[in-house]
Design an enzyme around this catalytic site. Structure first.
Site, mmCIF file in Angstrom:
data_model
loop_
_atom_site.group_PDB
_atom_site.id
_atom_site.type_symbol
_atom_site.label_atom_id
_atom_site.label_comp_id
_atom_site.label_asym_id
_atom_site.label_seq_id
_atom_site.Cartn_x
_atom_site.Cartn_y
_atom_site.Cartn_z
ATOM 1 N N ASP A 153 26.445 24.652 59.692
ATOM 2 C CA ASP A 153 26.163 23.260 59.343
ATOM 3 C C ASP A 153 24.722 23.108 58.866
ATOM 4 O O ASP A 153 23.824 23.773 59.390
ATOM 5 C CB ASP A 153 26.415 22.384 60.582
ATOM 6 C CG ASP A 153 26.695 20.944 60.200
ATOM 7 O OD1 ASP A 153 26.763 20.641 58.995
ATOM 8 O OD2 ASP A 153 26.824 20.122 61.122
ATOM 9 N N HIS A 210 24.798 24.617 49.458
ATOM 10 C CA HIS A 210 25.988 25.449 49.713
ATOM 11 C C HIS A 210 25.799 26.845 49.126
ATOM 12 O O HIS A 210 26.190 27.846 49.727
ATOM 13 C CB HIS A 210 27.238 24.785 49.117
ATOM 14 C CG HIS A 210 27.606 23.500 49.810
ATOM 15 N ND1 HIS A 210 27.613 23.374 51.179
ATOM 16 C CD2 HIS A 210 27.978 22.287 49.321
ATOM 17 C CE1 HIS A 210 27.971 22.125 51.506
ATOM 18 N NE2 HIS A 210 28.189 21.454 50.388
ATOM 19 N N LEU A 244 33.395 45.988 61.605
ATOM 20 C CA LEU A 244 33.221 44.580 61.948
ATOM 21 C C LEU A 244 34.409 43.814 61.376
ATOM 22 O O LEU A 244 34.823 44.077 60.247
ATOM 23 C CB LEU A 244 31.916 44.055 61.333
ATOM 24 C CG LEU A 244 31.716 42.528 61.258
ATOM 25 C CD1 LEU A 244 31.474 41.939 62.650
ATOM 26 C CD2 LEU A 244 30.534 42.169 60.361
HETATM 27 C C1 IPE Z 1 27.981 22.816 56.067
HETATM 28 O O1 IPE Z 1 26.907 22.103 55.554
HETATM 29 C C2 IPE Z 1 28.852 23.416 55.013
HETATM 30 C C3 IPE Z 1 30.242 22.908 54.929
HETATM 31 C C4 IPE Z 1 30.826 22.086 55.748
HETATM 32 C C5 IPE Z 1 31.029 23.404 53.818
HETATM 33 P P1 IPE Z 1 27.032 20.547 55.355
HETATM 34 O O2 IPE Z 1 27.551 20.309 53.982
HETATM 35 O O3 IPE Z 1 27.804 19.945 56.457
HETATM 36 O O4 IPE Z 1 25.508 20.093 55.418
HETATM 37 P P2 IPE Z 1 24.926 18.748 56.026
HETATM 38 O O5 IPE Z 1 25.507 18.550 57.397
HETATM 39 O O6 IPE Z 1 25.289 17.651 55.077
HETATM 40 O O7 IPE Z 1 23.454 19.009 56.072
HETATM 41 MG MG MG Z 2 27.424 18.801 58.143
#
Ligand code: IPE
Ligand code: MG
Length: 239
Positions: free
Chosen positions: A2, A19, A113
């Site tokens: 996250d 991402h 792994l």
């Molecule tokens: C996590 O990062 C990635 C996915 C859920 C694909 P987020 O997209 O939730 O990032 P924040 O929480 O908005 O910072």
């Molecule tokens: Mg998030």
């Protein structure tokens, strides 16, 4: 995993840049885990709830998954890494499900792994699909069944229960991840955003895990007695 979006926002970048950076961090985390001798790593990439995000973000994430598979699977295989995906794949486009199936097939006998990616996964979904498949196979269990009856039908049946759960990005909740499997897992929450969760951060999580006493319902005294006994036994066997 996250915090990708916030990592990007801090830098005045679009969420998708976060991402992209998140995927790079997956690569280095997998490498670090393999080097440390960790045998199972399960990453929560996309939850069943993530479909609620804006359509363009969802489609970018899917594209990213396809690209990552195309670019990384051969390298995983070279490094003796077994690749698995858990989750409800029925909503993914055929190209993606085909790449997943090919990757699982190619790497199925690797042993260093096991890297599992949870995609369109939800812990409640997992329990429901397991019960449904179990009862289809063994209708007589409708009157009652035990944990051992159900375990083989859970998505992660091939893996031991996790020792350590890490959630990045500051939230302190499970968010429908491995509900069944986390019963005795040590939980570790950190404010570090996923793209910033580097090897040093991983080491801090592992250090925290090592300092904990896992009693599995026993008392501390019982565990100490067992440890002392096994030390004595090893000593008397000349080890
Ligand atoms: C996590 O990062 C990635 C996915 C859920 C694909 P987020 O997209 O939730 O990032 P924040 O929480 O908005 O910072
Ligand atoms: Mg998030």
């Amino acid at each position: 995993m996250d915090g990708n979006g916030r990592w990007a926002r801090q830098r005045f970048l679009p969420r998708i840049a976060g991402h992209r950076r998140g995927v790079e961090n997956v690569r280095s985390t997998v490498r670090a885990c393999a080097q440390k001798g960790i045998e199972f790593l399960t990453l929560f990439a996309f939850s069943s709830e993530n479909w609620r995000r804006p359509a363009d973000e969802v489609s970018f994430l899917m594209q990213l998954f396809v690209i990552a598979l195309e670019q990384e699977v051969a390298k995983l295989h070279e490094n003796d890494i077994r690749f698995k995906v858990i989750g409800d794949l029925s909503r993914f486009e055929p190209r993606l499900t085909r790449l997943i199936a090919e990757a699982e097939q190619l790497t199925r006998d690797n042993t260093r792994l096991t890297l599992t990616v949870a995609a369109n996964y939800g812990g409640r979904w997992d329990i429901i699909q397991a019960v449904t498949r179990m009862l289809k196979d063994k209708p007589q269990l409708a009157d009652g069944f035990a944990e051992v009856d159900l375990s083989p039908y859970l998505s992660l049946a091939y893996a031991p229960e996790p020792d350590l759960f890490i959630r990045t990005g500051g939230e302190q909740r499970i968010s429908n991840f491995l509900l069944w499997q986390l019963a005795y897992t040590e939980m570790y929450f950190t404010d570090t955003l996923w793209p910033d969760f580097d090897t040093a951060a991983l080491d801090r999580a592992i250090t925290s895990y090592r300092q904990r006493e896992r009693r599995f319902g026993h008392t501390s005294e019982q565990l100490q007695a067992v440890a002392a006994e096994s030390t004595l036994r090893h000593a008397s066997e000349g080890r």
